[in-house]
Each structure stands twice: as structure tokens, then as C-alpha cells.
Design a protein around this motif. Sequence first.
Motif, mmCIF file in Angstrom:
data_model
loop_
_atom_site.group_PDB
_atom_site.id
_atom_site.type_symbol
_atom_site.label_atom_id
_atom_site.label_comp_id
_atom_site.label_asym_id
_atom_site.label_seq_id
_atom_site.Cartn_x
_atom_site.Cartn_y
_atom_site.Cartn_z
ATOM 1 N N THR A 36 0.847 -1.221 -0.180
ATOM 2 C CA THR A 36 0.015 0.083 0.105
ATOM 3 C C THR A 36 0.885 1.311 -0.162
ATOM 4 O O THR A 36 0.417 2.216 0.280
ATOM 5 N N TRP A 37 1.975 1.130 -0.362
ATOM 6 C CA TRP A 37 3.034 2.238 -0.330
ATOM 7 C C TRP A 37 2.813 3.440 -1.140
ATOM 8 O O TRP A 37 2.904 4.428 -1.110
ATOM 9 N N SER A 38 1.822 3.164 -2.400
ATOM 10 C CA SER A 38 1.589 4.110 -3.207
ATOM 11 C C SER A 38 0.665 5.055 -2.691
ATOM 12 O O SER A 38 0.626 6.208 -2.967
ATOM 13 N N THR A 39 0.025 4.776 -1.450
ATOM 14 C CA THR A 39 -1.038 5.527 -0.886
ATOM 15 C C THR A 39 -0.246 6.921 -0.448
ATOM 16 O O THR A 39 -0.545 8.054 -0.244
ATOM 17 N N VAL A 41 2.855 7.849 -1.178
ATOM 18 C CA VAL A 41 3.247 8.843 -2.523
ATOM 19 C C VAL A 41 2.266 9.577 -2.847
ATOM 20 O O VAL A 41 2.725 10.653 -2.986
ATOM 21 N N ALA A 42 1.151 9.135 -2.968
ATOM 22 C CA ALA A 42 0.128 10.055 -3.662
ATOM 23 C C ALA A 42 -0.241 11.030 -2.560
ATOM 24 O O ALA A 42 -0.482 12.127 -3.138
#
Length: 58
Positions: A36-39, A41-42
Amino acid sequence: MGLEWSLTFSDRNGKIVYDLDHVGDERRRGSTWYGTWSTKVAKAHAEWKKSSDAVFIP
């Protein structure tokens, strides 16, 4: 000239695939390897965009 990119994935056997549908069901749904790392980053990008005068030109 456009920017081209693609996601790459790896099945349990280490074979590289370019479509998530080609990754085994157990690997796609049975673990959190995708993460869920992209959360984070966003969210960081949105905060940067609000606070920055920088202009991104693709």
C-alpha cells in the motif's frame, strides 16, 4: 515524444510478466506483496503540489 512505461510483476517462480492477470491467483490475492506504499506517495505528492511553485512538464 510521449513518455512510455509499464509495470512489471513477478510470479512466485521469478518469471517477469507485464500483466497482473498473468500472476498466479494465490500471489495476486493471497499476500500483501503489492503493498500500500503508493497511498503514501500519492499523499506526499498532493502535499508537495499544494506547497510548491514548481511546474511539472511531462
